[in-house]
Every structure is written in C-alpha cells, then in structure tokens.
Motif scaffolding. Sequence first.
Motif, mmCIF file in Angstrom:
data_model
loop_
_atom_site.group_PDB
_atom_site.id
_atom_site.type_symbol
_atom_site.label_atom_id
_atom_site.label_comp_id
_atom_site.label_asym_id
_atom_site.label_seq_id
_atom_site.Cartn_x
_atom_site.Cartn_y
_atom_site.Cartn_z
ATOM 1 N N GLN A 1 -28.925 -26.090 -21.907
ATOM 2 C CA GLN A 1 -28.295 -27.161 -20.953
ATOM 3 C C GLN A 1 -26.797 -26.862 -21.163
ATOM 4 O OE1 GLN A 1 -30.850 -27.928 -23.005
ATOM 5 N NE2 GLN A 1 -31.988 -29.730 -22.308
ATOM 6 N N MET B 1 -27.577 -41.955 -24.816
ATOM 7 C CA MET B 1 -27.085 -41.641 -23.431
ATOM 8 C C MET B 1 -25.908 -42.540 -23.254
ATOM 9 S SD MET B 1 -28.890 -39.038 -22.177
ATOM 10 C CE MET B 1 -29.001 -39.350 -20.508
ATOM 11 N N ILE C 1 -17.864 -38.834 -22.761
ATOM 12 C CA ILE C 1 -17.716 -37.705 -21.643
ATOM 13 C C ILE C 1 -16.683 -38.199 -20.755
ATOM 14 C CG2 ILE C 1 -18.937 -36.628 -19.629
ATOM 15 C CD1 ILE C 1 -21.385 -36.478 -21.353
ATOM 16 N N LEU D 1 -22.908 -41.055 -25.210
ATOM 17 C CA LEU D 1 -22.472 -39.829 -24.696
ATOM 18 C C LEU D 1 -21.655 -40.129 -23.285
ATOM 19 C CD1 LEU D 1 -25.437 -37.469 -25.383
ATOM 20 C CD2 LEU D 1 -22.897 -37.153 -26.105
ATOM 21 N N ASN D 2 -22.223 -41.010 -22.441
ATOM 22 C CA ASN D 2 -21.486 -41.069 -21.281
ATOM 23 C C ASN D 2 -20.303 -41.587 -21.560
ATOM 24 O OD1 ASN D 2 -23.528 -40.201 -19.556
ATOM 25 N ND2 ASN D 2 -24.674 -42.285 -19.449
ATOM 26 N N SER E 1 -13.600 -36.831 -21.973
ATOM 27 C CA SER E 1 -13.714 -35.433 -22.479
ATOM 28 C C SER E 1 -12.451 -34.702 -21.988
ATOM 29 C CB SER E 1 -14.862 -34.690 -21.706
ATOM 30 O OG SER E 1 -14.799 -34.684 -20.209
ATOM 31 N N GLY F 1 -28.300 -32.931 -21.542
ATOM 32 C CA GLY F 1 -28.183 -32.950 -19.972
ATOM 33 C C GLY F 1 -26.650 -33.668 -19.409
ATOM 34 N N PRO F 2 -26.333 -34.581 -20.181
ATOM 35 C CA PRO F 2 -24.948 -35.023 -19.800
ATOM 36 C C PRO F 2 -23.617 -34.339 -20.268
ATOM 37 C CG PRO F 2 -26.400 -37.048 -20.727
ATOM 38 C CD PRO F 2 -26.984 -35.616 -20.811
ATOM 39 N N LEU F 3 -23.813 -33.523 -21.200
ATOM 40 C CA LEU F 3 -22.864 -32.741 -21.806
ATOM 41 C C LEU F 3 -22.497 -31.818 -20.734
ATOM 42 C CD1 LEU F 3 -23.622 -32.312 -25.694
ATOM 43 C CD2 LEU F 3 -21.654 -33.656 -24.631
ATOM 44 N N SER F 4 -23.530 -31.174 -19.861
ATOM 45 C CA SER F 4 -22.940 -30.164 -19.100
ATOM 46 C C SER F 4 -21.824 -30.703 -18.113
ATOM 47 C CB SER F 4 -24.296 -29.828 -18.186
ATOM 48 O OG SER F 4 -24.934 -30.946 -17.544
ATOM 49 N N GLN F 5 -21.655 -31.982 -17.951
ATOM 50 C CA GLN F 5 -20.664 -32.545 -17.094
ATOM 51 C C GLN F 5 -19.196 -32.468 -17.458
ATOM 52 O OE1 GLN F 5 -21.315 -36.773 -16.354
ATOM 53 N NE2 GLN F 5 -23.617 -36.294 -16.534
#
Length: 542
Positions: A265, A208, A215, A211-212, A218, A238-242
């Motif tokens: 997701q 996470m 992201i 990924l954060n 991104s 979940g975070p990738l949906s951001q």
Amino acid sequence: MPSPVTVDNESLQDALRDQAAALRAQMDALRARTTALDAKKLALMREMEAVMLEEAGCQKEMALVDRTLTTVLKKVSHIFRIPREILTEIFRWTLWPEYTRLVGTRNVPIPPWKLGHICRYWRATAQADPRLWSDIIIDCRQFCNRQPRNGDWDNEARHHYFAPPCNPVSEYPLEALATQLRLSGTGCVSVEFWLEDGKPVQRPSYMMALLNTLIAESNRWIRFTMGGRTDHMGGVFGPLSQVCGRLDRLQYLYVGGGDSEWPKQLNDAFSVAPNLQEVYLSLDLSNRAPGPSICWAQLTKLDITAEPDFLLNSLRLAENLRELVFTDSLELEDSRRESFRITQCTELPELRRLSLNHGTWVVPYLATPKLEHLKLDWESERIPPFIVRFRCNLHSLSVGDLKPASIIIVLQMSPDLSHLELLYEEGCDLYDEDLTEVFSALTLNNTPTDICPRLGSLRFDYVDSSVLAALCDMLHSRWRVPLHLRSLKSIDIDMNGSYLPNTDPFWERLDALRRDGLDIVGLGEPPSDASDDEDSGDEHEL
C-alpha cells in the motif's frame, strides 16, 4: 382604754416635704452621674472606633508589605530571573528518547506535559514554544486508558493532571493528540508510529482515527518513523497512501519491520518528497517483490537492510549519496554469492562514509573515489584492493575483524587518517600478536616510512598485557614530538572488565602519559587495599 394620740398636721407635712426634697436631690445626683457615665461610655466607644480604624490601616500596610516582599522574592529567585528564551532552551533539553512524549501510553506525563506543574511561568513558557510539542510518538505496543479530568485534554495542557497507568481498555486519547497538534503551531512535526511486534493490530478503529488525525497534518511532517512488523498491519496502511504529494517538508524516513516485506500500500506514498534526504529501511527488501518508490537521486544518507542485488540496483540511482550503512539480510556465504551475477561496478561519486555489516563482499562492486570514513565488521582482507583501486584517502577506519597485513596496507595508503578503531567482533579471532604488529607499524621512527602521521585518536579492545609494550612504544613515539607536530589526542581502551595493577610497569608508563596530558580512557583503576576499605568504613560509620 388608752387616750388618742394627737397629731400635728403641719409638722407632718413639713417632714414629708423635707423627705421629698431629699429624694429629689438624690435623683438629680443619680441623673447627673448617669449622664457623666454616658459621656465616658461615648468617649470610650469613639476611642475603640479610632483603634479599629488604626488596626485596619495596619492590616492594609501588612498586606502591601507582604505583596511587595513576594514580588521581591520572585525577582531574587533564580527560577524567576531566568529569561524565557533560556528557560525554553532548557525545556528543549528534556526532549530526549528516555523522556519522550508517547500519546496514549504510560509515558504521557513525561515532558512537555509535566513542565506546567512548577508554576504559571513555566506553564506559560512551555505552551508558548511549539517545538516542545512537535515530536508526536504513537506507541501501539503499550496501550493505556489515561483520562483527564472531565475528559478535557485541552484543559489538561494547562493543568497537567493524569490518572495513574492502567490496563488496556477501549478508549484512546484522541484529545491528547489534538491538543499536542494544536500546541505545535503551524511548524514542522516529527511523527513516530510503533506497532506491536509479532501480534495483529489491536483495536484498528482507534488506529484509523489516530492515523487520519495525523494524515490531516502530513503537509507538516519533517520526520516520519514507522516500526513493527508490517505484515500485521491489515488495512491500517491504506490511509497512509493519501500522503502522496503532500510531503513537501519531509526530510527523514524510517520504516522498520524486521524480516517482513515492504507494504504494497505504500509503494507510491513517498514517491513525491522533494526534500527527502535520509532514509532508513530495515525490511526484507529484494528484487523479488516491489520496493519503495523513492527518489534515490536526492538522498544523502541511506541505512538499509536488504539483499545485495536490491542494494546495488538502488545505488545506481543514488548518485548524490554521501553516507551508506548496509546490512546484508542474507549474510551470504561464499558458495551463495556466486549466484549473484554482477557485471558492472556501482559508482557513488559523492560517498564519504561507508559502513558494512555482514556485507563486505559488495566492496569490490562499489566505486567510491571520495570515501573518507570506512567501517567494516568482517573480512578486512577485502579492504586493500578496494583502497588501492580508487586511491581513497581515509580519515577514519573501524574494523571488527583484524587482519594485520591488510590493515597495515590501508594505513600506509591513508596519510590523513585521524581515527582508528580495532574492535573485536563476535565470531572473529583477535590475537595479541595481531595488535602488536599493528602498533609496531604505527610507531614513529622519524623516517619517510612512518605511517599515519596525523593519527589523533585510537580505540581498541584489550586482549592481554603482551600488547602493552608495543602500545607504550607507539604512544611515546607520537607523544614525545615537538608540540606543533603532535596530533595524538586520545586513547580509548576497552579493558573488558579487567584492570592493570598499579605496580605494573606498563601501567606506570601509561599513567605518566595521562598525567602529561594524553587523554587515556578505559585504562581501569585497581581496587583499593583492605586497610583503605576499613578506614573508609570507619569514616562512613562515623
């Protein structure tokens, strides 16, 4: 009793005065000599000081000469004479898959990190080029605790020191990722995220955090790759949906998960990507479950592994597609294909390249009037009706299932064909008489019935020497033409580990064409004789 001695006081005093005068003279002489010696000593000390000053001057001159020589040698050395622009381009050639930069894995020391080991010039050049640091690969399949000195990854980009590989532990080098993102500047970055196949996610908290960090950047993604089984990701998606709405630069998307389904997701994560053109989907995609929400109309290249119904329904929206690679995830048999009730043909007006793997049965349901490159690994008998229906003028053709009659019909309808591949696909039957029939049809006879007059390259799998007669006749007919009419350039023969003896007459004919300028690859060279081996052994021993 002896008589007393009479002493003359005056005589004694005169003698003493003479001795005192002599002693004073000696002392004066000694003082004069000491003064002379002191003068000589002072002169010697002055000479020594002059010599020391001269020596110091010589040392300064030697240091100056040494610095000058070093500067001259640097200018003369080839590595220092390369302009920074050229050196930067050379560095970029190290960015191949086998030299990739894997953050937090065993391959971290690979370029661009190690480029700073040579000298300051290289280090400064590497750090000044953001493109060297723009490919970020996070491989979760092989964790490794790799700590820099003093825990300073920012300093590591300058000194490039790494500990040796070790077993997975609890730390993950977020500092390495932050340093690479900083050195990549503000331009586009390519992100690859690989998961462990067949295993649950290890240490999701560190995932996470990684990924954060990505992201947050991104809006700079130009390529995004995600591989591994998606059903083991848990809450990592979940975070990738951001990223939805932030992918203005994204042009390339790859999602591969074997036989796992598309993660729910991410249904809308890539729905807004105005520059997305290439998509690779290797998942169990079907109409039974929701798939990716992608703007299919803007795609120019699609490589997809899915069920046929999902493919055809998606292609109806991909009107600007220019290249399609389809792999049938079901590998349907004839009995199961009847369950797919397709009532209309899917039109792809801009499609130029089509490659079908175990999915050739969908060919009758595609309308591709501008098709130029076709590759099939199965059921080549389906090609002729497709070509006849849409009058496709193929430029290249590759088939893995050789049906001579079908292939010849396609060749007759492709006057602009320049490349032909006849490759053996596992599970298909390839016979020498089939190749002989095709080569005979390709032989030029200077008649209007000649086919593929612009054929430039041919690649095929070698079966046995019985096909060589037809091959040599075909090659000679296309090579012994006027130079301005000659289109044949290269022949690639897969000999499957065998070779032709140099005493074979066909080998001599092919070798004569090769010496005359025809590029023949894969013919194979016969092994040297035993006598030659003995001679070469003696030379090596000597």
